[in-house]
Write an enzyme that holds these catalytic residues in place. Structure first.
Site, PDB file in Angstrom:
ATOM      1  N   ARG A 175     -10.745 -37.277 -25.921  1.00 20.12           N
ATOM      2  CA  ARG A 175     -10.184 -36.021 -25.437  1.00 20.12           C
ATOM      3  C   ARG A 175     -10.333 -34.904 -26.477  1.00 20.12           C
ATOM      4  O   ARG A 175     -10.506 -35.170 -27.678  1.00 20.12           O
ATOM      5  CB  ARG A 175      -8.709 -36.201 -25.089  1.00 20.12           C
ATOM      6  CG  ARG A 175      -7.855 -36.665 -26.249  1.00 20.12           C
ATOM      7  CD  ARG A 175      -6.460 -37.096 -25.816  1.00 20.12           C
ATOM      8  NE  ARG A 175      -5.663 -37.559 -26.956  1.00 20.12           N
ATOM      9  CZ  ARG A 175      -5.672 -38.795 -27.419  1.00 20.12           C
ATOM     10  NH1 ARG A 175      -6.432 -39.712 -26.840  1.00 20.12           N
ATOM     11  NH2 ARG A 175      -4.922 -39.136 -28.457  1.00 20.12           N
ATOM     12  N   HIS A 191      -8.340 -50.218 -22.050  1.00 24.20           N
ATOM     13  CA  HIS A 191      -8.097 -48.775 -21.943  1.00 24.20           C
ATOM     14  C   HIS A 191      -8.982 -48.066 -22.960  1.00 24.20           C
ATOM     15  O   HIS A 191      -9.168 -48.559 -24.082  1.00 24.20           O
ATOM     16  CB  HIS A 191      -6.615 -48.484 -22.225  1.00 24.20           C
ATOM     17  CG  HIS A 191      -6.345 -47.074 -22.669  1.00 24.20           C
ATOM     18  ND1 HIS A 191      -6.111 -46.744 -23.992  1.00 24.20           N
ATOM     19  CD2 HIS A 191      -6.275 -45.916 -21.969  1.00 24.20           C
ATOM     20  CE1 HIS A 191      -5.902 -45.447 -24.084  1.00 24.20           C
ATOM     21  NE2 HIS A 191      -6.006 -44.921 -22.879  1.00 24.20           N
ATOM     22  N   ASN A 232      -9.975 -43.794 -24.137  1.00 19.51           N
ATOM     23  CA  ASN A 232      -9.747 -42.370 -23.910  1.00 19.51           C
ATOM     24  C   ASN A 232     -10.431 -41.580 -25.014  1.00 19.51           C
ATOM     25  O   ASN A 232     -10.363 -41.956 -26.186  1.00 19.51           O
ATOM     26  CB  ASN A 232      -8.235 -42.082 -23.905  1.00 19.51           C
ATOM     27  CG  ASN A 232      -7.927 -40.594 -23.898  1.00 19.51           C
ATOM     28  OD1 ASN A 232      -7.684 -40.006 -24.940  1.00 19.51           O
ATOM     29  ND2 ASN A 232      -7.945 -39.998 -22.724  1.00 19.51           N
ATOM     30  N   HIS A 248      -8.191 -53.049 -14.747  1.00 16.57           N
ATOM     31  CA  HIS A 248      -7.375 -54.239 -14.531  1.00 16.57           C
ATOM     32  C   HIS A 248      -8.180 -55.269 -13.734  1.00 16.57           C
ATOM     33  O   HIS A 248      -8.224 -55.215 -12.498  1.00 16.57           O
ATOM     34  CB  HIS A 248      -6.101 -53.887 -13.762  1.00 16.57           C
ATOM     35  CG  HIS A 248      -5.159 -52.990 -14.495  1.00 16.57           C
ATOM     36  ND1 HIS A 248      -4.431 -53.406 -15.581  1.00 16.57           N
ATOM     37  CD2 HIS A 248      -4.815 -51.685 -14.283  1.00 16.57           C
ATOM     38  CE1 HIS A 248      -3.672 -52.408 -16.015  1.00 16.57           C
ATOM     39  NE2 HIS A 248      -3.889 -51.358 -15.247  1.00 16.57           N
ATOM     40  N   HIS A 283      11.259 -50.937 -27.679  1.00 19.06           N
ATOM     41  CA  HIS A 283      12.423 -51.563 -27.050  1.00 19.06           C
ATOM     42  C   HIS A 283      12.237 -53.066 -26.860  1.00 19.06           C
ATOM     43  O   HIS A 283      13.213 -53.793 -26.679  1.00 19.06           O
ATOM     44  CB  HIS A 283      12.723 -50.890 -25.705  1.00 19.06           C
ATOM     45  CG  HIS A 283      11.627 -51.016 -24.699  1.00 19.06           C
ATOM     46  ND1 HIS A 283      10.421 -50.369 -24.822  1.00 19.06           N
ATOM     47  CD2 HIS A 283      11.539 -51.728 -23.545  1.00 19.06           C
ATOM     48  CE1 HIS A 283       9.651 -50.658 -23.791  1.00 19.06           C
ATOM     49  NE2 HIS A 283      10.298 -51.489 -23.000  1.00 19.06           N
TER      50      HIS A 283
END
Length: 298
Positions: A108, A104, A106, A94, A173
């Site tokens: 894994r 971001h 990632n 940020h 939402h």
């Protein structure tokens, strides 16, 4: 399946990314090694109130357990009750300057085993960009680098992972995207271990090339209270997604992971407003009109 090779790669990737970010910021990242009582541990590398980054972290974890948590078996119920092992590097950055996007990344690996059965393993990962003020040049560069990371693995891979990212980082939402997307993949085991591991490395190895040139272009742009206010408002969407929809966050919390490391992704200053909309014709409105709707950038 060579879990030690994966672990070596992930720890080297964490070191490489932190070294580059420390050079950019000018302040050192804090190192916090931790152990998980149920098994495993990790190393969190983080910065708060840096010269450039307001908050950020590059975390490595390698954890294991005796039974799969509910968030991991919701879409694969056949794995319920298996022993499991998970490792990865996850980062969220940020910047303080609102002209500089949050990012971001990632990568894994996950394995689940039980007596008398073949191990089930897969890779996952991706990277995505969340601007507060949109620049077409930046979005094109980020998506082009994502495409380059996946191009050795077939023409259809990037379009599929790009759409997967658009679908995943969507706030149902709010009926809007979190940012301009990137690439996302999960449950990857097709083509064998070597191919899947190579693809995952390609994603991790391209992150700095995707993100740092954007920061170099925007870091010296002047900003004021208006830009910081809008940044704080849009950061609220980041919080909502991570706490309501993100499978990685839910998995970490449900599996007894380290809360401080899991919630490292949350921005330090956030603001909500009731039923707010940007004024038409403003740079803030342009984010909603021209950048958040999914589109083909390359």
């Amino acid at each position: 399946m060579d879990s030690q090779a994966i672990k070596r790669y992930l720890t080297e990737l964490q070191d490489r990314i932190v070294t580059a970010l420390e050079s950019l910021d000018g302040e050192p990242f804090r190192t916090d090694a931790w152990q998980r009582p149920e098994g495993g541990g990790g190393v969190s590398r983080l910065i708060e109130e840096g010269r450039f980054f307001e908050r950020g972290g590059v975390n490595f974890s390698h954890v294991m357990g005796s039974a799969m948590p509910a968030s991991a078996t919701a879409h694969r119920p056949e794995l319920a009750g298996r022993r499991w092992e998970a490792m990865g590097v996850s980062l969220v950055l940020h910047p303080r300057n609102p002209w500089c996007p949050t990012s971001h990344m990632n990568v894994r690996f996950f394995a689940a085993e039980k007596e008398g059965a073949e191990p089930v393993w897969w890779f996952g990962g991706g990277m995505d960009l969340t601007p507060y003020y949109g620049f077409e040049e930046d979005a094109v560069h980020f998506h082009r680098t994502c495409r380059d990371a996946l191009s050795p693995f077939g023409e259809g891979v990037h379009p599929r992972y790009k759409k997967w990212c658009d679908d995943y980082f969507f706030l149902k939402h709010r009926k809007e995207a979190r940012g301009v997307g990137g690439i996302f993949f999960d449950d990857l085991n097709e083509g064998g271990f070597d191919r899947c591991f190579a693809l995952t490395r390609g994603v991790g190895d391209h992150f700095l090339d995707a993100y740092l040139p954007i920061l170099a272009r925007r870091r010296d742009l002047a900003y004021g209270e208006r830009e910081r206010d809008f940044q704080a408002y849009r950061r609220g969407r980041y919080v909502e997604f991570n706490l309501v929809w993100d499978r990685g966050t839910l998995f970490g919390l449900q599996s007894g992971g380290r809360t401080e490391s899991i919630l490292m992704s949350l921005p330090p200053v956030v603001r909500w407003r009731y039923d707010w909309n940007p004024e038409p014709g403003t740079p803030e409105a342009r984010l909603y009109e021209d950048f958040l709707p999914p589109r083909d950038w390359v």
